[in-house]
Design a protein around this motif. Structure first.
Motif, mmCIF file in Angstrom:
data_model
loop_
_atom_site.group_PDB
_atom_site.id
_atom_site.type_symbol
_atom_site.label_atom_id
_atom_site.label_comp_id
_atom_site.label_asym_id
_atom_site.label_seq_id
_atom_site.Cartn_x
_atom_site.Cartn_y
_atom_site.Cartn_z
ATOM 1 N N ARG A 1 -17.198 37.846 89.980
ATOM 2 C CA ARG A 1 -16.355 38.925 90.503
ATOM 3 C C ARG A 1 -16.189 38.746 92.012
ATOM 4 O O ARG A 1 -17.045 38.139 92.668
ATOM 5 C CB ARG A 1 -17.024 40.294 90.274
ATOM 6 C CG ARG A 1 -17.419 40.603 88.849
ATOM 7 C CD ARG A 1 -16.258 41.105 88.033
ATOM 8 N NE ARG A 1 -16.685 41.488 86.692
ATOM 9 C CZ ARG A 1 -15.839 41.742 85.695
ATOM 10 N NH1 ARG A 1 -14.532 41.647 85.881
ATOM 11 N NH2 ARG A 1 -16.284 42.076 84.507
ATOM 12 N N ASP B 1 -11.199 45.058 77.087
ATOM 13 C CA ASP B 1 -11.764 43.912 76.359
ATOM 14 C C ASP B 1 -13.117 43.466 76.908
ATOM 15 O O ASP B 1 -13.229 42.982 78.026
ATOM 16 C CB ASP B 1 -10.795 42.721 76.435
ATOM 17 C CG ASP B 1 -9.516 42.979 75.678
ATOM 18 O OD1 ASP B 1 -9.568 43.705 74.673
ATOM 19 O OD2 ASP B 1 -8.472 42.455 76.102
ATOM 20 N N VAL C 1 -16.344 41.145 77.427
ATOM 21 C CA VAL C 1 -16.569 39.696 77.438
ATOM 22 C C VAL C 1 -18.022 39.288 77.693
ATOM 23 O O VAL C 1 -18.359 38.112 77.557
ATOM 24 C CB VAL C 1 -15.655 38.988 78.463
ATOM 25 C CG1 VAL C 1 -14.190 39.093 78.025
ATOM 26 C CG2 VAL C 1 -15.821 39.560 79.859
ATOM 27 N N PHE C 2 -18.876 40.241 78.022
ATOM 28 C CA PHE C 2 -20.268 39.860 78.315
ATOM 29 C C PHE C 2 -21.173 41.084 78.211
ATOM 30 O O PHE C 2 -20.825 42.161 78.689
ATOM 31 C CB PHE C 2 -20.366 39.282 79.731
ATOM 32 C CG PHE C 2 -21.771 38.972 80.179
ATOM 33 C CD1 PHE C 2 -22.506 37.955 79.585
ATOM 34 C CD2 PHE C 2 -22.362 39.712 81.207
ATOM 35 C CE1 PHE C 2 -23.799 37.680 80.006
ATOM 36 C CE2 PHE C 2 -23.661 39.431 81.630
ATOM 37 C CZ PHE C 2 -24.376 38.412 81.028
ATOM 38 N N THR D 1 -13.013 36.379 87.524
ATOM 39 C CA THR D 1 -12.694 37.070 86.277
ATOM 40 C C THR D 1 -13.196 36.245 85.104
ATOM 41 O O THR D 1 -13.822 35.206 85.272
ATOM 42 C CB THR D 1 -11.172 37.312 86.150
ATOM 43 O OG1 THR D 1 -10.928 38.246 85.094
ATOM 44 C CG2 THR D 1 -10.419 36.031 85.822
ATOM 45 N N PHE D 2 -12.912 36.730 83.915
ATOM 46 C CA PHE D 2 -13.120 35.981 82.688
ATOM 47 C C PHE D 2 -11.793 35.327 82.346
ATOM 48 O O PHE D 2 -10.761 36.002 82.341
ATOM 49 C CB PHE D 2 -13.565 36.934 81.572
ATOM 50 C CG PHE D 2 -13.666 36.291 80.221
ATOM 51 C CD1 PHE D 2 -14.800 35.574 79.863
ATOM 52 C CD2 PHE D 2 -12.624 36.400 79.301
ATOM 53 C CE1 PHE D 2 -14.887 34.975 78.607
ATOM 54 C CE2 PHE D 2 -12.706 35.803 78.053
ATOM 55 C CZ PHE D 2 -13.846 35.091 77.703
ATOM 56 N N GLU E 1 -19.751 43.964 80.490
ATOM 57 C CA GLU E 1 -18.637 43.553 81.347
ATOM 58 C C GLU E 1 -17.396 43.308 80.505
ATOM 59 O O GLU E 1 -17.427 42.578 79.524
ATOM 60 C CB GLU E 1 -19.003 42.268 82.124
ATOM 61 C CG GLU E 1 -20.167 42.458 83.067
ATOM 62 C CD GLU E 1 -20.097 41.555 84.296
ATOM 63 O OE1 GLU E 1 -18.985 41.316 84.795
ATOM 64 O OE2 GLU E 1 -21.169 41.110 84.738
ATOM 65 N N SER E 2 -16.312 43.925 80.920
ATOM 66 C CA SER E 2 -15.009 43.646 80.321
ATOM 67 C C SER E 2 -14.285 42.672 81.242
ATOM 68 O O SER E 2 -14.803 42.298 82.298
ATOM 69 C CB SER E 2 -14.215 44.938 80.175
ATOM 70 O OG SER E 2 -13.856 45.430 81.450
ATOM 71 N N VAL E 3 -13.077 42.265 80.867
ATOM 72 C CA VAL E 3 -12.295 41.419 81.769
ATOM 73 C C VAL E 3 -12.126 42.148 83.099
ATOM 74 O O VAL E 3 -12.232 41.564 84.164
ATOM 75 C CB VAL E 3 -10.919 41.098 81.153
ATOM 76 C CG1 VAL E 3 -10.170 40.121 82.062
ATOM 77 C CG2 VAL E 3 -11.060 40.513 79.764
#
Lengths: 129, 360
Positions: B292, A38, A40-41, B310-311, A61-63
């Protein structure tokens, strides 16, 4: 998803589409988005930036992780896809539609020298082993 | 190196999991969208393979007194049968060997659940200490047991649907309490910030249990969502947020360490002799990007470092835990170095999200 045969590909998993005016559109392959998960950025390069072939120029960037995106050939950035700022998941949903940036290559021949779909698939298969 | 596998390995593959090497274990990182899996647990129910974690039984007279000395949290806090306690286990120098949960079952039996990557060193340490301080105790690694976590607001109802014979024994459980139901040891604990159970059961029964839960509508959740759920819930991850090189007071675990009572425990003298100069705080990224682990945090009081980032799918923003100098306060804005940029982040109180809702 099979890799479209009208595109060119890099070993670092970018796809490259040649437009009618000779400019190119760049994104990441279905295989790359599948590995990352997924999204996200996305940070795309600014228009006007001059790039060497293989230069780090964008970040997705993914999770799970951040990954660099590399310039497939030398040239100058002409546009970045601002739609991805608010909808980075478009890369997961439509990897060959969600482009990241466009550039004007210094030499059209550099683009022609990139891998075709069959060669790229062989490259992906070889990385899996 | 051959990866270790849990008894659910074939089930993960049959359910379409993407498998990764997780500390030497072949584990599912996600089955489809990691973000969907995260929301599934916050809003409904999901199940996790946690068979790689280790169950240890400590049995014999004086087990409570031994744990009172072995652990930084005080085993005397749990007196109701089944009640659980979260604790760090420290080196004499004060570093964290592991974080774990102990369950008080009887005065002759405490159950301990430890992390996968640290299990062997934990058990060796426990046995070494027991040999000196409680030689009559038996410390047994329960390699015959598997563990599945069922988490989410509907988790208990689904677990009872699959294991109706355990309902009477488990419906009265409060948070952080377990019941021994014969083959099934069921604890109202978890690592997500949601309600639910962690179920320990014989290895040979776990695959059927997994498929029965799935038939009842419980979706499998990978380690990817497990990490975003625990970080939103403000729960530490051993090896990232703390390890043997840092103490519990610098790791957001002061609430689990009792330095006031007379009780002596391993590491206590070192903690008293070395007051911490850093602390763990929550960060919320104000700029665009993703925090991160290991990114540098720049503050007016000196530099710090992100331990986990993280997100956050619940907040739709990036969050982190960071170890920073003591002078940094909630509400401060700090800078995080991400690649070649300095991005602004706000220091916040965590947890970031629990029980289906964002808290920031």
């Amino acid at each position: 998803m099979s890799n479209p045969t009208d595109l060119r590909y890099t070993a670092s998993h970018e796809w490259v589409k040649t437009e009618t005016d000779g400019s190119i559109t760049v994104g990441i392959t279905d295989h790359a988005q599948e590995l990352l998960g997924d999204m996200v950025f996305v940070e795309a390069p600014a228009a006007g930036r001059k790039l060497k072939a293989g230069e780090e120029c964008a970040v997705v960037e993914s999770v799970k992780a951040a990954a660099d995106v590399y310039a497939p050939v030398a040239g100058e950035v002409t546009a970045a896809n601002a739609d991805l700022d608010n909808a980075p998941e478009a890369i997961n949903n439509e990897p060959y539609g969600a482009w990241i940036f466009k550039m004007k290559p210094d030499n059209a021949a550099d683009v022609a020298a990139l891998m075709d779909a069959a060669a790229y698939q062989a490259h992906v298969d070889s990385e899996a082993h | 190196m051959t990866l270790k596998t849990t008894p659910l390995n074939a089930a993960h593959r049959a359910m379409g999991a993407k498998m990764v090497d997780f500390g030497g274990w072949d584990m599912p990182v996600n089955y489809g969208s990691q973000i969907d899996e995260h929301h599934q647990v916050r809003n409904d129910v999901g199940m996790f393979d946690v068979c790689h974690m280790r169950v240890v039984d400590a049995k014999g007279d004086g087990v409570r007194a031994f744990l009172r000395y072995l652990l930084a949290n005080n085993a005397d806090k749990i007196t109701v049968p089944g009640k659980a306690l979260y604790s760090a286990m420290l080196r004499p120098e004060g570093g964290v060997i592991d974080d774990l949960i102990i369950y008080f079952m009887t005065e002759q039996w405490f159950r301990i659940v430890v992390n996968a990557g640290t299990a062997d060193k934990d058990i060796a340490w426990m046995k070494e200490q027991a040999a000196v301080h409680a030689p009559n105790l038996t410390i047994t690694s329960r390699d015959d047991l598997a563990m599945v976590a069922v988490q989410g607001p509907n988790a208990r109802a689904k677990a009872w649907q699959v294991l109706p014979q355990t309902k009477d024994a488990t419906e009265h459980l409060v948070n952080f309490q377990a019941a021994d139901c014969g083959e099934y040891f069921i604890a109202r604990t978890g690592y997500t910030g949601e309600d639910g159970f962690e179920v320990m059961l014989p290895k040979e029964k776990v695959e059927a249990f997994w498929y029965d839960l799935n038939k009842a509508g419980v979706k499998p959740i990978g380690l990817g969502a497990r990490d975003t759920l625990r970080l939103e819930a403000g729960m530490n991850l051993y090896g990232q947020d703390m390890d043997e090189t840092v103490g519990p007071l610098e790791s957001g675990l002061a609430w689990t360490v009792d330095l006031k009572s007379e009780r002596d425990f391993i590491g206590k003298a070192a903690l008293l002799a070395n007051p911490p100069s850093k602390k763990l705080v929550g960060l919320l990224l104000l700029d665009r990007g993703v925090l991160r682990g290991h990114q540098k945090v720049v503050t007016p009081h000196g530099d710090g470092e992100i331990t986990s980032g993280t997100f956050s799918p619940t907040l739709e923003k990036s969050i982190a835990l960071a170890r920073v100098p003591n002078g940094v306060a909630v509400g401060d804005t700090v800078q995080v170095v991400i690649r070649d940029k300095m991005l602004a982040a706000q220091v916040v109180k965590y947890p970031f999200a629990r029980n289906g809702k964002g808290l920031i």
